[in-house]
Design a protein around this motif. Structure first.
Motif, PDB file in Angstrom:
ATOM      1  N   ARG A 140       0.831  -1.210   0.000  1.00 55.67           N
ATOM      2  CA  ARG A 140       0.000   0.000   0.000  1.00 55.67           C
ATOM      3  C   ARG A 140       0.866   1.261   0.000  1.00 55.67           C
ATOM      4  NH1 ARG A 140      -3.106  -3.006   3.701  1.00 55.67           N
ATOM      5  NH2 ARG A 140      -2.191  -1.883   5.476  1.00 55.67           N
ATOM      6  N   ILE A 141       1.956   1.221   0.769  1.00 56.64           N
ATOM      7  CA  ILE A 141       2.863   2.364   0.804  1.00 56.64           C
ATOM      8  C   ILE A 141       3.481   2.596  -0.578  1.00 56.64           C
ATOM      9  CG2 ILE A 141       5.071   3.180   1.722  1.00 56.64           C
ATOM     10  CD1 ILE A 141       4.309   1.793   4.354  1.00 56.64           C
ATOM     11  N   ALA A 142       3.879   1.496  -1.229  1.00 58.28           N
ATOM     12  CA  ALA A 142       4.478   1.609  -2.564  1.00 58.28           C
ATOM     13  C   ALA A 142       3.484   2.192  -3.562  1.00 58.28           C
ATOM     14  CB  ALA A 142       4.971   0.239  -3.035  1.00 58.28           C
ATOM     15  N   LEU A 143       2.232   1.729  -3.478  1.00 57.11           N
ATOM     16  CA  LEU A 143       1.205   2.247  -4.389  1.00 57.11           C
ATOM     17  C   LEU A 143       0.926   3.716  -4.116  1.00 57.11           C
ATOM     18  CD1 LEU A 143      -1.321  -0.751  -4.444  1.00 57.11           C
ATOM     19  CD2 LEU A 143       0.221  -0.030  -6.285  1.00 57.11           C
ATOM     20  N   THR A 144       0.887   4.079  -2.830  1.00 62.58           N
ATOM     21  CA  THR A 144       0.660   5.479  -2.467  1.00 62.58           C
ATOM     22  C   THR A 144       1.783   6.360  -2.984  1.00 62.58           C
ATOM     23  OG1 THR A 144      -0.562   4.835  -0.483  1.00 62.58           O
ATOM     24  CG2 THR A 144       0.304   7.084  -0.545  1.00 62.58           C
ATOM     25  N   GLU A 145       3.023   5.876  -2.852  1.00 63.99           N
ATOM     26  CA  GLU A 145       4.171   6.632  -3.335  1.00 63.99           C
ATOM     27  C   GLU A 145       4.115   6.789  -4.852  1.00 63.99           C
ATOM     28  OE1 GLU A 145       7.768   8.726  -3.348  1.00 63.99           O
ATOM     29  OE2 GLU A 145       6.324   8.270  -1.750  1.00 63.99           O
ATOM     30  N   LYS A 146       3.688   5.731  -5.540  1.00 67.25           N
ATOM     31  CA  LYS A 146       3.591   5.820  -6.997  1.00 67.25           C
ATOM     32  C   LYS A 146       2.520   6.825  -7.408  1.00 67.25           C
ATOM     33  CE  LYS A 146       3.852   2.902 -11.037  1.00 67.25           C
ATOM     34  NZ  LYS A 146       4.026   1.531 -11.528  1.00 67.25           N
ATOM     35  N   ARG A 148       1.611   9.354  -5.647  1.00 65.67           N
ATOM     36  CA  ARG A 148       2.152  10.676  -5.337  1.00 65.67           C
ATOM     37  C   ARG A 148       3.094  11.149  -6.446  1.00 65.67           C
ATOM     38  NH1 ARG A 148       6.330  13.399  -3.536  1.00 65.67           N
ATOM     39  NH2 ARG A 148       7.681  11.581  -3.762  1.00 65.67           N
ATOM     40  N   GLU A 149       3.919  10.243  -6.956  1.00 69.47           N
ATOM     41  CA  GLU A 149       4.844  10.604  -8.030  1.00 69.47           C
ATOM     42  C   GLU A 149       4.080  10.973  -9.293  1.00 69.47           C
ATOM     43  OE1 GLU A 149       7.485   7.357  -8.505  1.00 69.47           O
ATOM     44  OE2 GLU A 149       8.572   7.726  -6.630  1.00 69.47           O
ATOM     45  N   ILE A 150       2.995  10.238  -9.584  1.00 69.55           N
ATOM     46  CA  ILE A 150       2.181  10.560 -10.761  1.00 69.55           C
ATOM     47  C   ILE A 150       1.545  11.935 -10.607  1.00 69.55           C
ATOM     48  CG2 ILE A 150       0.089   9.924 -12.029  1.00 69.55           C
ATOM     49  CD1 ILE A 150       0.787   6.992 -11.451  1.00 69.55           C
ATOM     50  N   ALA A 151       0.998  12.206  -9.397  1.00 68.64           N
ATOM     51  CA  ALA A 151       0.381  13.507  -9.136  1.00 68.64           C
ATOM     52  C   ALA A 151       1.407  14.628  -9.247  1.00 68.64           C
ATOM     53  CB  ALA A 151      -0.263  13.509  -7.754  1.00 68.64           C
ATOM     54  N   LEU A 152       2.633  14.376  -8.739  1.00 71.04           N
ATOM     55  CA  LEU A 152       3.685  15.374  -8.809  1.00 71.04           C
ATOM     56  C   LEU A 152       4.088  15.639 -10.260  1.00 71.04           C
ATOM     57  CD1 LEU A 152       5.683  17.170  -7.294  1.00 71.04           C
ATOM     58  CD2 LEU A 152       7.245  15.222  -7.141  1.00 71.04           C
ATOM     59  N   THR A 153       4.181  14.573 -11.056  1.00 72.55           N
ATOM     60  CA  THR A 153       4.512  14.734 -12.473  1.00 72.55           C
ATOM     61  C   THR A 153       3.434  15.531 -13.199  1.00 72.55           C
ATOM     62  OG1 THR A 153       5.756  12.660 -12.511  1.00 72.55           O
ATOM     63  CG2 THR A 153       4.985  13.510 -14.628  1.00 72.55           C
ATOM     64  N   ASN A 154       2.173  15.219 -12.918  1.00 75.43           N
ATOM     65  CA  ASN A 154       1.064  15.956 -13.541  1.00 75.43           C
ATOM     66  C   ASN A 154       1.101  17.427 -13.155  1.00 75.43           C
ATOM     67  OD1 ASN A 154       0.113  13.649 -14.779  1.00 75.43           O
ATOM     68  ND2 ASN A 154      -1.341  13.174 -13.152  1.00 75.43           N
ATOM     69  N   GLU A 155       1.416  17.717 -11.880  1.00 77.68           N
ATOM     70  CA  GLU A 155       1.490  19.103 -11.425  1.00 77.68           C
ATOM     71  C   GLU A 155       2.650  19.834 -12.081  1.00 77.68           C
ATOM     72  OE1 GLU A 155       0.518  22.584  -9.270  1.00 77.68           O
ATOM     73  OE2 GLU A 155      -0.575  20.811  -9.941  1.00 77.68           O
ATOM     74  N   ARG A 156       3.788  19.140 -12.237  1.00 75.18           N
ATOM     75  CA  ARG A 156       4.922  19.754 -12.928  1.00 75.18           C
ATOM     76  C   ARG A 156       4.571  20.071 -14.377  1.00 75.18           C
ATOM     77  NH1 ARG A 156       9.932  15.904 -10.891  1.00 75.18           N
ATOM     78  NH2 ARG A 156      10.414  17.038  -8.957  1.00 75.18           N
ATOM     79  N   ASN A 157       3.887  19.140 -15.022  1.00 79.01           N
ATOM     80  CA  ASN A 157       3.487  19.372 -16.405  1.00 79.01           C
ATOM     81  C   ASN A 157       2.540  20.557 -16.512  1.00 79.01           C
ATOM     82  OD1 ASN A 157       5.031  17.205 -17.196  1.00 79.01           O
ATOM     83  ND2 ASN A 157       3.324  15.771 -17.278  1.00 79.01           N
ATOM     84  N   ARG A 158       1.620  20.671 -15.538  1.00 81.67           N
ATOM     85  CA  ARG A 158       0.681  21.796 -15.558  1.00 81.67           C
ATOM     86  C   ARG A 158       1.424  23.114 -15.372  1.00 81.67           C
ATOM     87  NH1 ARG A 158      -1.607  25.287 -12.461  1.00 81.67           N
ATOM     88  NH2 ARG A 158      -0.541  24.535 -10.591  1.00 81.67           N
ATOM     89  N   LEU A 159       2.359  23.141 -14.413  1.00 86.59           N
ATOM     90  CA  LEU A 159       3.133  24.359 -14.191  1.00 86.59           C
ATOM     91  C   LEU A 159       3.954  24.723 -15.422  1.00 86.59           C
ATOM     92  CD1 LEU A 159       4.399  23.795 -10.530  1.00 86.59           C
ATOM     93  CD2 LEU A 159       2.789  25.548 -11.303  1.00 86.59           C
ATOM     94  N   ALA A 160       4.531  23.704 -16.063  1.00 86.55           N
ATOM     95  CA  ALA A 160       5.320  23.956 -17.274  1.00 86.55           C
ATOM     96  C   ALA A 160       4.452  24.579 -18.368  1.00 86.55           C
ATOM     97  CB  ALA A 160       5.948  22.654 -17.759  1.00 86.55           C
ATOM     98  N   ARG A 161       3.232  24.050 -18.538  1.00 84.68           N
ATOM     99  CA  ARG A 161       2.325  24.621 -19.555  1.00 84.68           C
ATOM    100  C   ARG A 161       1.949  26.054 -19.207  1.00 84.68           C
ATOM    101  NH1 ARG A 161      -0.154  19.545 -19.004  1.00 84.68           N
ATOM    102  NH2 ARG A 161      -1.798  20.490 -17.728  1.00 84.68           N
ATOM    103  N   ASP A 162       1.639  26.288 -17.922  1.00 87.64           N
ATOM    104  CA  ASP A 162       1.236  27.634 -17.513  1.00 87.64           C
ATOM    105  C   ASP A 162       2.369  28.636 -17.700  1.00 87.64           C
ATOM    106  OD1 ASP A 162      -1.205  26.619 -16.866  1.00 87.64           O
ATOM    107  OD2 ASP A 162      -0.888  26.622 -14.678  1.00 87.64           O
ATOM    108  N   LEU A 163       3.575  28.239 -17.318  1.00 82.35           N
ATOM    109  CA  LEU A 163       4.718  29.134 -17.486  1.00 82.35           C
ATOM    110  C   LEU A 163       4.985  29.427 -18.960  1.00 82.35           C
ATOM    111  CD1 LEU A 163       7.183  27.690 -14.811  1.00 82.35           C
ATOM    112  CD2 LEU A 163       6.014  29.888 -14.732  1.00 82.35           C
ATOM    113  N   HIS A 164       4.845  28.399 -19.791  1.00 81.50           N
ATOM    114  CA  HIS A 164       5.083  28.580 -21.216  1.00 81.50           C
ATOM    115  C   HIS A 164       4.015  29.462 -21.853  1.00 81.50           C
ATOM    116  CE1 HIS A 164       4.815  27.561 -25.516  1.00 81.50           C
ATOM    117  NE2 HIS A 164       6.137  27.475 -25.448  1.00 81.50           N
TER     118      HIS A 164
END
Length: 339
Positions: A140-146, A148-164
């Protein structure tokens, strides 16, 4: 979590001590938790628990240890008993059970009781139950971490689009406006001011592009070498890339390798006082070289910048190692991959 689970198991049963190994896919094991070990087994940072052959770890790695079992003779405990017979508190044998969730295995849970050579079916059944709970929690911890990483990647992509789409475009518009205004004015002081605004705006655009690249690797869908070349262009570096043989990294490895190379190129741009670099990519290693001014480094644990420390951590996250050699003739970074 491991320590808490181990403590509750020992204190809530007739077992007197316990320890947990995490084991990777290659059979390498790490002692991640222990509770109330005899002094002989605690000596020298649990040396006798981690060194030498281990029957249960070996059987586990071979896929032959699938349920709670009695260990008839533990070579590690035998060695400790021979060396420190007065400090083993009667521990001579232990029971072991694999930690797993479904088909995925994580390691071993071991427990022991003084002056006891075999453990009853009820005790082994208790071990199986506890191991199942621990294995499920790890999963469960591993799945939660994964997630979290997916959510973080999506947020980074959103920020990158907004900045661009917003800040980057506004800076580019400011640059064009300053250029046009400077061309139309006849006042020398105004022309100088507009020129400074244009130059500063261009620098800000370059910094923004580099920041966007930090948030979202651009060009990786076209391959690692293409993404590296594009990023070098953003930094205005003359980059030569050599690819040796047929190479195929999984998604996590490719992103991590790109981030390591990205940080290396950033360091070259900021510190090396050179505009040239060479990268050699193979299935076994990645080499990044420059002919800059270099720096003094004695070991990977004493890296001169936070960025190089991050590179080392990223390398370790994919099972690799980072070697850095530097002199006044340049710097060479070698990422040795686990394969």
């Amino acid at each position: 979590m491991m320590s808490g689970a181990l403590k509750r198991l020992v204190e809530g049963s007739e077992f007197s001590t316990g320890w947990i190994f995490f084991i990777d896919s290659e059979g390498n094991h790490q002692l991640v938790s222990d509770y109330k070990l005899p002094k002989a087994l605690e000596r020298n940072d649990c040396q006798y628990m981690t060194e030498g052959p281990c029957w249960c770890v070996s059987r586990y790695h071979q896929g032959k240890l699938t349920k709670a079992s009695n260990i008839i003779t533990c070579s590690r405990i035998v060695k400790a008993n021979r060396k420190f017979p007065e400090e083993t508190e009667g521990i001579t044998h232990h029971a072991t059970v694999p930690l797993q969730s479904g088909q995925e295995k994580f390691g071993l849970l071991n427990v022991a009781t003084p002056n006891k050579e075999t453990y009853s079916a009820e005790e082994l059944e208790l071990l199986e139950s506890v191991a199942f709970q621990i294995g499920s929690a790890i999963k469960r911890i591993a799945l939660t971490e994964k997630e979290r990483e997916i959510a973080l990647t999506n947020e980074r992509n959103r920020l990158a689009r907004d900045l661009h789409d917003s800040v980057n475009q506004m800076l580019f518009s400011l640059k064009l406006t300053a250029h046009a205004a400077g061309a139309q004015t006849e006042d020398d002081r105004s022309r100088l001011a507009f020129s400074l605004i244009e130059k500063t705006s261009q620098n800000a655009v370059n910094e923004m592009r580099a920041l966007i690249w930090q948030l979202k690797p651009i060009g990786l869908e076209e391959g690692l070498s293409q993404a590296i070349r594009q990023y070098a262009q953003v930094l205005s570096l003359a980059l030569t890339v050599h690819v040796e043989g047929l190479i195929q990294f999984d998604n996590e490895e490719e992103i991590t390798i790109f981030r390591i190379i990205q940080e290396a190129l950033n360091n070259i741009k900021k510190h090396a006082e050179t505009a040239e670099a060479v990268i050699i990519i193979s299935a076994e290693r990645i080499i990044i070289e420059d002919n800059g001014k270099g720096f003094i480094v004695t070991s990977a644990s004493q890296l001169p910048t936070h960025g190089l420390g991050n590179m080392q951590q990223r390398a370790e996250s994919i099972g690799g190692t980072l070697e850095i050699t530097s002199s006044t003739q340049g710097t060479k970074i070698t990422l040795q991959l686990k394969g």
